[in-house]
Write an enzyme that holds these catalytic residues in place. Structure first.
Site, PDB file in Angstrom:
ATOM      1  N   GLU A  29      -4.850  -1.803  -6.907  1.00  0.00           N
ATOM      2  CA  GLU A  29      -5.012  -1.788  -8.355  1.00  0.00           C
ATOM      3  C   GLU A  29      -6.502  -1.856  -8.698  1.00  0.00           C
ATOM      4  O   GLU A  29      -6.869  -2.172  -9.823  1.00  0.00           O
ATOM      5  CB  GLU A  29      -4.248  -2.924  -9.028  1.00  0.00           C
ATOM      6  CG  GLU A  29      -4.650  -4.326  -8.620  1.00  0.00           C
ATOM      7  CD  GLU A  29      -3.914  -5.392  -9.416  1.00  0.00           C
ATOM      8  OE1 GLU A  29      -4.473  -5.851 -10.425  1.00  0.00           O
ATOM      9  OE2 GLU A  29      -2.786  -5.761  -9.028  1.00  0.00           O
ATOM     10  N   CYS A  84       0.352  -5.578  -8.027  1.00  0.00           N
ATOM     11  CA  CYS A  84       0.462  -6.216  -6.709  1.00  0.00           C
ATOM     12  C   CYS A  84       1.579  -5.635  -5.852  1.00  0.00           C
ATOM     13  O   CYS A  84       1.674  -5.952  -4.661  1.00  0.00           O
ATOM     14  CB  CYS A  84       0.667  -7.723  -6.872  1.00  0.00           C
ATOM     15  SG  CYS A  84      -0.721  -8.560  -7.654  1.00  0.00           S
ATOM     16  N   HIS A 131       5.456 -12.845  -2.205  1.00  0.00           N
ATOM     17  CA  HIS A 131       4.189 -12.473  -2.825  1.00  0.00           C
ATOM     18  C   HIS A 131       3.517 -13.736  -3.360  1.00  0.00           C
ATOM     19  O   HIS A 131       4.123 -14.512  -4.101  1.00  0.00           O
ATOM     20  CB  HIS A 131       4.443 -11.486  -3.969  1.00  0.00           C
ATOM     21  CG  HIS A 131       3.257 -11.261  -4.849  1.00  0.00           C
ATOM     22  ND1 HIS A 131       2.053 -10.794  -4.374  1.00  0.00           N
ATOM     23  CD2 HIS A 131       3.090 -11.439  -6.189  1.00  0.00           C
ATOM     24  CE1 HIS A 131       1.190 -10.696  -5.370  1.00  0.00           C
ATOM     25  NE2 HIS A 131       1.787 -11.083  -6.486  1.00  0.00           N
TER      26      HIS A 131
END
Length: 411
Positions: free
Chosen positions: A81, A113, A240
């Site tokens: 990103e 992400c 994550h």
């Protein structure tokens, strides 16, 4: 033969900033530090960017390959990103500096992400369908924080780094359960980067979206895979990790629903045994966006001993949003090979920045972001750090930008 990640390698940065020090300097409420569960964060020099982070993560893998193995890389995908151009993907720079074959597909993908997982899953599909069983793909999750969130509660969590993965049919680091994937995605404005110099969002909404996606993507996974038991099926859970506190909160909520009536002590014990080993690197490096899940996987490989193959569950989330729950098996050989990289020592060897040095580095880091036409970096303000941690290191750094074209050199 097993499809999945054959080798995995992170770049964890060469500098660190203490999270408590930053809270004190910014006069932030230290009572909120417990929500982060972080100790330090990695910081990039102004001559580092997503290209250098990606190359420096991948180079240990590339150097370990024979000429024949390197020539079998047919695909390079970078999930990021932190793109540097609206048209030119950073995969072109990365493939060039890694000296990869020119007969190779190369592109960049973006979804906050989730980008690293999007890249990995596309690579898995390519390898699975490729008639050449020795074909390999290189997947790199590479980001660099925009330094646009100074003086906010986002700043202490923003890290620096990258994770590279070699994908093929001889997977030991993670042999995926191909086709066992649960998804959940919808439109939400939780965190965003509408301009190169601006990060914005709603942190409470992001936490809510993350937790909802974990529940719903696992529910979808459970509908596709028979006899799923979240407590018994997965020896470890890797989630994550933008900051460890979010992972602990989401784990508690999901497990309380899954184990109805279970005492809170059981939930806490489950976290310590199945999740905590995967968050240790993240507590020291911070949020590295598209690579955050895979840094957590690296942390698990480093901090646990695998005496036998063990199935793990993985959850990926990207703001905006997309999410995926999938699973795979870690083999002892892959975990042992990873330990030889010595990542814990690399973390311990980072330069501890003073506040004045940190501020100067942040000020100058704006110069190397996207949209810069010409730049010859002035490194004099941090020459002492460069000489100590980069000079002679063989790490890639930004040399100059000439009419938007980025040129790099080996330190």
């Amino acid at each position: 033969m097993a499809l999945g990640i054959e080798k995995i390698s992170p770049y964890v940065g060469r500098l660190l900033m203490g999270v408590e020090e930053l809270f004190d300097e910014r006069k932030l409420d230290t009572g909120r530090m417990g929500n982060l569960l972080m100790n330090t964060k990695s910081v990039n020099l102004p001559i580092e960017d997503p290209v250098t982070n990606g190359v420096n993560a991948a180079m240990p893998i590339i150097r370990s390959l024979s000429d024949a193995q390197r020539s079998s890389i047919e695909l390079v995908i970078v999930g990021t990103e932190s793109g540097l151009d609206f048209g030119k993907p950073i995969s072109t720079y990365i493939a060039d500096y890694l000296q990869l074959p020119k007969r190779c597909r190369s592109f960049e993908v973006k979804h906050a992400c989730y980008g690293g997982t999007a890249a990995l899953q596309m690579a898995l599909g390519f390898i699975n369908g490729c008639p050449r069983k020795n074909a390999k793909a290189l997947v790199i999750a590479a980001d660099s924080s925009s330094v646009a969130a100074r003086n906010t509660y986002w700043e202490p969590s923003q890290g620096a780094g990258s994770v590279a993965m070699l994908v093929g049919n001889n997977a030991e680091a993670l042999a995926v359960d191909y086709g066992a994937n649960g998804y959940y995605s919808y439109e939400v404005m939780d965190t965003l980067r509408p301009r190169a110099n601006l990060e914005a969002g709603d942190s409470d909404l992001s936490i809510l979206s993350y937790t909802t996606c974990l529940e719903e993507s696992f529910k979808h996974y459970s509908e596709l895979v028979e006899d799923v038991d979240i407590e018994k099926m997965f020896r470890y859970m890797v989630l994550h990790t933008p900051f460890a506190g979010m992972v602990k909160s989401a784990h508690r909520r999901v497990m309380l629903k899954a184990l109805k009536g279970a005492p809170i002590q059981k939930i806490e014990s489950d976290f310590e045994h199945r999740v905590e080993p995967s968050i240790r690197f993240c507590q020291s490096v911070g949020n590295i966006y598209s690579a955050a899940l895979y840094l957590a996987l690296c942390s698990l490989l480093e901090n646990q001993n695998f005496d036998q193959p063990e199935r793990i569950g993985l959850f990926s989330y990207g703001s905006g949003c997309a999410s995926e729950f999938y699973s795979g098996v870690v083999h002892p050989g892959g975990a042992n090979n990873f330990k030889r990289l010595g990542i814990s020592q690399m973390l311990a060897d980072r330069w501890h920045l003073s506040i004045p040095d940190y501020e100067q580095i942040c000020d100058k880091s704006v110069e190397r972001m996207s949209g810069v036409q010409d730049l010859k970096p002035d490194t004099s303000a941090y020459a002492h750090i460069y000489e100590a941690k980069f000079e002679g290191s063989d790490l890639l750094v930004l040399d100059q930008i000439d009419n938007f074209h980025r040129k790099y050199k080996w330190a």
